[in-house]
Design a protein around this motif. Structure first.
Motif, PDB file in Angstrom:
ATOM      1  N   PRO A  48     -25.898  -3.629  61.875  1.00 20.91           N
ATOM      2  CA  PRO A  48     -25.983  -4.371  60.613  1.00 20.91           C
ATOM      3  C   PRO A  48     -27.352  -4.214  59.965  1.00 20.91           C
ATOM      4  O   PRO A  48     -28.349  -3.945  60.632  1.00 20.91           O
ATOM      5  CB  PRO A  48     -25.738  -5.821  61.049  1.00 20.91           C
ATOM      6  CG  PRO A  48     -26.214  -5.862  62.470  1.00 20.91           C
ATOM      7  CD  PRO A  48     -25.940  -4.510  63.052  1.00 20.91           C
ATOM      8  N   LYS A  50     -29.262  -6.746  57.912  1.00 20.71           N
ATOM      9  CA  LYS A  50     -29.156  -8.136  57.479  1.00 20.71           C
ATOM     10  C   LYS A  50     -29.778  -8.362  56.111  1.00 20.71           C
ATOM     11  O   LYS A  50     -29.274  -9.129  55.304  1.00 20.71           O
ATOM     12  CB  LYS A  50     -29.805  -9.044  58.516  1.00 20.71           C
ATOM     13  CG  LYS A  50     -29.070  -9.041  59.850  1.00 20.71           C
ATOM     14  CD  LYS A  50     -29.703  -9.996  60.847  1.00 20.71           C
ATOM     15  CE  LYS A  50     -28.939  -9.979  62.169  1.00 20.71           C
ATOM     16  NZ  LYS A  50     -29.555 -10.891  63.168  1.00 20.71           N
ATOM     17  N   GLY A  53     -27.186  -7.232  53.713  1.00 16.66           N
ATOM     18  CA  GLY A  53     -25.837  -7.746  53.899  1.00 16.66           C
ATOM     19  C   GLY A  53     -24.810  -6.671  54.139  1.00 16.66           C
ATOM     20  O   GLY A  53     -23.646  -6.805  53.753  1.00 16.66           O
ATOM     21  N   ARG A  67     -21.122  -2.284  52.244  1.00 11.25           N
ATOM     22  CA  ARG A  67     -21.813  -3.461  51.716  1.00 11.25           C
ATOM     23  C   ARG A  67     -20.996  -4.734  51.947  1.00 11.25           C
ATOM     24  O   ARG A  67     -19.793  -4.691  52.170  1.00 11.25           O
ATOM     25  CB  ARG A  67     -22.062  -3.304  50.208  1.00 11.25           C
ATOM     26  CG  ARG A  67     -22.999  -2.157  49.859  1.00 11.25           C
ATOM     27  CD  ARG A  67     -23.236  -2.097  48.355  1.00 11.25           C
ATOM     28  NE  ARG A  67     -24.118  -0.992  48.000  1.00 11.25           N
ATOM     29  CZ  ARG A  67     -25.445  -1.058  48.025  1.00 11.25           C
ATOM     30  NH1 ARG A  67     -26.033  -2.190  48.374  1.00 11.25           N
ATOM     31  NH2 ARG A  67     -26.176  -0.012  47.690  1.00 11.25           N
ATOM     32  N   GLN A  68     -21.689  -5.873  51.861  1.00 14.07           N
ATOM     33  CA  GLN A  68     -21.070  -7.197  51.873  1.00 14.07           C
ATOM     34  C   GLN A  68     -20.127  -7.371  53.052  1.00 14.07           C
ATOM     35  O   GLN A  68     -18.923  -7.627  52.900  1.00 14.07           O
ATOM     36  CB  GLN A  68     -20.340  -7.440  50.552  1.00 14.07           C
ATOM     37  CG  GLN A  68     -21.269  -7.393  49.339  1.00 14.07           C
ATOM     38  CD  GLN A  68     -20.544  -7.570  48.023  1.00 14.07           C
ATOM     39  OE1 GLN A  68     -19.337  -7.367  47.931  1.00 14.07           O
ATOM     40  NE2 GLN A  68     -21.270  -7.940  46.989  1.00 14.07           N
ATOM     41  N   VAL A  69     -20.678  -7.217  54.235  1.00 16.76           N
ATOM     42  CA  VAL A  69     -19.910  -7.325  55.469  1.00 16.76           C
ATOM     43  C   VAL A  69     -20.022  -8.737  56.028  1.00 16.76           C
ATOM     44  O   VAL A  69     -21.112  -9.312  56.085  1.00 16.76           O
ATOM     45  CB  VAL A  69     -20.405  -6.304  56.512  1.00 16.76           C
ATOM     46  CG1 VAL A  69     -19.713  -6.533  57.836  1.00 16.76           C
ATOM     47  CG2 VAL A  69     -20.162  -4.893  56.018  1.00 16.76           C
ATOM     48  N   LYS A  70     -18.893  -9.298  56.449  1.00 14.22           N
ATOM     49  CA  LYS A  70     -18.887 -10.597  57.123  1.00 14.22           C
ATOM     50  C   LYS A  70     -17.969 -10.521  58.343  1.00 14.22           C
ATOM     51  O   LYS A  70     -16.842 -10.039  58.254  1.00 14.22           O
ATOM     52  CB  LYS A  70     -18.404 -11.693  56.175  1.00 14.22           C
ATOM     53  CG  LYS A  70     -19.363 -12.006  55.036  1.00 14.22           C
ATOM     54  CD  LYS A  70     -18.844 -13.161  54.194  1.00 14.22           C
ATOM     55  CE  LYS A  70     -19.819 -13.479  53.056  1.00 14.22           C
ATOM     56  NZ  LYS A  70     -19.329 -14.607  52.213  1.00 14.22           N
ATOM     57  N   GLY A  71     -18.477 -10.988  59.460  1.00 17.06           N
ATOM     58  CA  GLY A  71     -17.662 -11.079  60.663  1.00 17.06           C
ATOM     59  C   GLY A  71     -17.336  -9.764  61.324  1.00 17.06           C
ATOM     60  O   GLY A  71     -16.378  -9.690  62.107  1.00 17.06           O
ATOM     61  N   LEU A  72     -18.102  -8.718  61.048  1.00 18.31           N
ATOM     62  CA  LEU A  72     -17.856  -7.407  61.652  1.00 18.31           C
ATOM     63  C   LEU A  72     -18.896  -7.161  62.741  1.00 18.31           C
ATOM     64  O   LEU A  72     -20.091  -7.118  62.476  1.00 18.31           O
ATOM     65  CB  LEU A  72     -17.932  -6.310  60.589  1.00 18.31           C
ATOM     66  CG  LEU A  72     -17.649  -4.878  61.055  1.00 18.31           C
ATOM     67  CD1 LEU A  72     -16.224  -4.759  61.570  1.00 18.31           C
ATOM     68  CD2 LEU A  72     -17.889  -3.889  59.919  1.00 18.31           C
TER      69      LEU A  72
END
Length: 340
Positions: A48, A50, A53, A67-72
């Motif tokens: 990641p 950070k 994001g 881009r804009q990764v969540k929960g990976l």
């Protein structure tokens, strides 16, 4: 030469397609060495970032950036699709919202529902297209968008296109592999020309078509920095490492309105000039001198020209020094990188 002509040929051993409108090069596509937009990978999450994001991914063609990764979590497998061309030394830009796009149909696995292009206003035509969509999609959980070029198209051709994209989507999304892999190649220039240049047109496929139809002469201009404007002015388009600089020159016109005329001519010419050259990213225009009262009208002209262009472009506005700034998607490979 009046009218629209698509010329499919090769140049320097690369597949290429040219769209000529009234004898002028209006668009140009050429194969590059990088994976083309539309390529679909099974990728592995790597690390990641950070502060941005995002997440770097591992693909068969090298590192990619999502881009804009969540929960990976690192190590996870996911499907991603190439969205544009990376600058030298940078990761391939990708999205996890995979689409399957053809001439008439776009299958949208993550957006269920049957949709018709909003530009199609005729209710009878919309009803006809919905009937075709319902018949082919049946009980599929995937979504579908029928494009504006479906108007008046043969029902069997539309149904065949939907079926082909639906089959491709099912094959890619249900692939059982467990390692990074290329699952679908992006379309080359000849397929893209058929897919996206949908207005009525003559098509030339004979070898030597570029020379016969003036494409090579137009490319000689596009490979340089100067782009002529109506009225005798010029644009000078200079790509740098940080941005694309555009200078508006009035030429021999020394009248009081010369700057205003050249700037409005720039608004009409610039989208095509950038499109043919394959240029994107940050673009800064050094306008010719003109009264500040004309700025609003010029901005409206720019907005209208880029809206019709088809490549995502954001108009950032005026700087304190009087420059105008744009942000344009890197959806094409720069002509200077493939033709020397």
């Amino acid at each position: 030469m009046k009218g629209r002509t698509i010329v499919l040929d090769h140049i320097e051993g690369r597949e290429a397609a040219a769209l000529m409108v009234d004898g002028k090069l209006d668009d140009f596509l050429i194969a590059g060495d990088a994976p083309p937009p539309g390529t679909i990978y099974r990728a592995r999450a790597d690390r990641p970032v950070k502060g941005q994001g995002g997440m770097f991914l591992t693909t068969p063609d090298g590192p990619a950036f999502l881009r804009q990764v969540k929960g990976l979590a690192p190590g996870a497998l996911l499907l991603v699709q190439v969205t544009g061309f990376a600058e030298p030394g940078k990761a391939i830009p990708v999205t996890d919202r995979v689409l399957f796009k053809s001439r008439y149909a776009i299958v949208t696995p993550e957006a269920p529902g049957l949709n018709i292009s909003r530009s199609i206003k005729d209710e009878d035509e919309r009803d006809r297209l919905l009937e075709i969509a319902h018949e082919v999609m049946a009980d599929s959980a995937y979504g579908l968008i029928l494009r504006s070029c479906c108007v008046g198209a043969d029902a069997d051709d539309i149904a065949e296109d939907i079926g082909a994209m639906l089959t491709q989507a099912e094959q890619v999304l249900n692939d059982p592999g467990t390692e990074p892999e290329t699952l679908a190649e992006g379309d080359g220039p000849h397929i893209l020309a058929w897919r996206d240049w949908t207005d009525p047109v003559d098509v030339v496929t004979e070898a030597g078509g570029f020379e016969h139809h003036g494409v090579l002469d137009a490319l000689d201009i596009a490979r340089g920095s100067a782009e002529p404007l109506p009225g005798g002015g010029h644009l000078y388009i200079e790509p740098t490492r940080a941005l694309v600089a555009v200078d508006v020159n009035t030429g021999a016109d020394t009248s009081l309105a010369a700057g205003t005329k050249a700037n409005f001519a720039c608004a009409k010419t610039l989208p095509r000039a950038l499109r043919v050259r394959g240029l994107g990213g940050q673009i800064t225009i050094d306008m010719a001198p003109m009264p500040k009262k004309d700025r609003r009208g010029l901005e409206q002209a720019l907005r209208a020209a880029f809206k019709a262009d088809g490549i995502e472009t954001t108009l950032a506005g005026w700087t304190p020094l009087g420059h105008f700034e744009l942000q344009r998607k890197r959806g094409r490979i720069p002509l200077s990188e493939v033709l020397r």
